[in-house]
Design an enzyme around this catalytic site. Structure first.
Site, PDB file in Angstrom:
ATOM      1  CG  HIS A  73      23.053  -8.992  -0.611  1.00 33.07           C
ATOM      2  ND1 HIS A  73      23.949  -9.838  -0.664  1.00 33.07           N
ATOM      3  CD2 HIS A  73      23.267  -8.932   1.070  1.00 33.07           C
ATOM      4  CE1 HIS A  73      24.444 -11.031  -0.197  1.00 33.07           C
ATOM      5  NE2 HIS A  73      23.902 -10.246   1.534  1.00 33.07           N
ATOM      6  CG  HIS A  97      22.759  -8.372   6.165  1.00 33.35           C
ATOM      7  ND1 HIS A  97      22.715  -7.849   5.774  1.00 33.35           N
ATOM      8  CD2 HIS A  97      22.270  -9.681   6.828  1.00 33.35           C
ATOM      9  CE1 HIS A  97      22.012  -9.354   4.840  1.00 33.35           C
ATOM     10  NE2 HIS A  97      21.722 -10.290   5.643  1.00 33.35           N
ATOM     11  CD  GLU A 100      23.985 -19.601  -2.014  1.00 32.73           C
ATOM     12  OE1 GLU A 100      23.932 -18.602  -2.880  1.00 32.73           O
ATOM     13  OE2 GLU A 100      24.360 -18.982  -0.616  1.00 32.73           O
ATOM     14  CD  GLU A 117      18.644 -13.015   7.421  1.00 30.80           C
ATOM     15  OE1 GLU A 117      18.522 -13.264   7.461  1.00 30.80           O
ATOM     16  OE2 GLU A 117      19.662 -11.321   6.738  1.00 30.80           O
ATOM     17  NE  ARG A 129      50.959 -28.185   8.177  1.00 27.46           N
ATOM     18  CZ  ARG A 129      51.802 -27.767   9.161  1.00 27.46           C
ATOM     19  NH1 ARG A 129      51.359 -26.981  10.276  1.00 27.46           N
ATOM     20  NH2 ARG A 129      53.327 -27.787   8.330  1.00 27.46           N
TER      21      ARG A 129
END
Length: 343
Positions: free
Chosen positions: A232, A245, A217, A165, A101
């Site tokens: 990416h 990354h 988004e 970032e 669940r």
């Protein structure tokens, strides 16, 4: 490392599906049990981590959360696959039917990149051979607990990957954050809490503000993809084996800035300031052997392509960006050559 009595900071994320706190502070790991109780994460607890993190911090985390079931999976982008997800499913299904669940989630990020970005916002996803994070969902956590103390064992390259970032957040929304990183870089690299906590908190505030306005988004949240179009694609063509990354995003920001200057959207001085700060972090892995054609092709499969149209985030100044949907492949190819790729 300088001692500090700096109080923990709290940033609230308000989304349609859930409101939750992001706690940022040195030593919060010691209070994990209390912080989980505060958000109702009681009962049986499960810890998903990696062997690398567990060797460094497992004893402290187990001390704060005694009796939790520990599930260790490999770390790194190459392990963000459905096979790893299946491994976690199997472990949890043996212990708790609640997985069927959906279970409550609390993020305790152990890298700078996760503390400033990935742990906030509710995106969960895994990679596919055709592209990054192509399989996933939105599932907001009950809380995010970012303890800079956990970053002391982080290798310098991994730590640096998170700083790209942070720079992204400065470019898209906060020139003061951009300048703070430039000014306090030595103290940040020294992992001094007085330098780290404000940087982490500022990044989380920006993301919290954007995610609160656009959880899934539909528009505004796309700004968080600054640097990710080429980033990416670089990760995909190298099969997530060569670049962290953040490093790929670093190249992606440089490519986007070059594209913006050629369009007349960004002043050359701002592009140079971005390039200089990225260079101050240290050398990026070379992209000289990557094919422009291969990277352009990879962008066609990116999740930012909507109904056949690629949406690209371009900087207009340090602290502001715009979303454009008319970037041609020729423009993108020129920007990739500008950052060192071969034709």
């Amino acid at each position: 490392m300088l001692a500090t009595a700096m109080p923990a900071l709290r940033i609230d994320v308000e989304t349609a599906s859930r409101a939750y706190p992001v706690h940022v502070g040195e030593g919060l790991t010691d209070r994990l049990g209390d912080l989980l109780d505060e958000v109702g994460a009681t009962g049986r607890r499960f810890l998903v981590s990696s062997p690398t993190v567990w060797r460094a911090h497992g004893r402290a985390i187990e001390g704060a959360l005694p009796g939790a079931l520990v599930i260790l999976v490999p770390d790194g982008e190459r392990s963000k696959t459905t096979r790893t997800v299946a491994r976690i499913y199997e472990e949890l299904l043996l212990a708790a039917a609640t997985i069927l669940r959906g279970v409550a989630l609390v993020q305790v990020p152990t890298t700078l990149l996760a503390q400033v970005d990935a742990a906030v916002g509710g995106k969960v996803g895994v990679n596919h051979a055709l592209g990054k994070n192509l399989i996933g969902a939105f599932h907001q956590p009950l809380a995010v607990i970012a303890d800079p103390r956990l970053l002391r064992t982080l290798p310098r390259r991994e730590f640096r990957a998170g700083l790209y970032e942070v720079i992204k957040y400065g470019v898209i929304a906060d020139p003061d954050l951009f300048e703070r990183v430039d000014r306090d870089l030595d103290a940040i690299f020294a992992r001094e809490p007085e330098a780290l906590v404000p940087v982490i908190a500022a990044s989380c505030r920006i993301k919290a503000d954007i995610v609160s306005k656009d959880e899934r988004e539909g528009g505004l949240r796309r700004l968080l993809n600054f640097g990710h179009t080429a980033g990416h694609a670089i990760e995909a063509v190298t099969r997530y084996r060569r670049f962290r990354h953040g490093e790929a995003v670093g190249y992606g920001m440089l490519a986007a800035a070059d594209l913006a200057v050629r369009r007349g959207a960004l002043d050359g001085a701002d592009r140079d300031a971005l390039g200089a700060l990225i260079a101050r972090l240290g050398p990026l892995p070379s992209v000289r052997d990557l094919s422009v054609a291969d990277v352009v092709q990879a962008t066609r499969r990116d999740k930012k392509v909507l109904r056949g149209t690629l949406h690209v985030i371009l900087p207009t100044r340090i602290g502001a960006t715009e979303i454009v949907n008319d970037v041609t492949e020729a423009e993108l190819a020129h920007a990739l050559r500008a950052i060192g790729m071969r034709s």
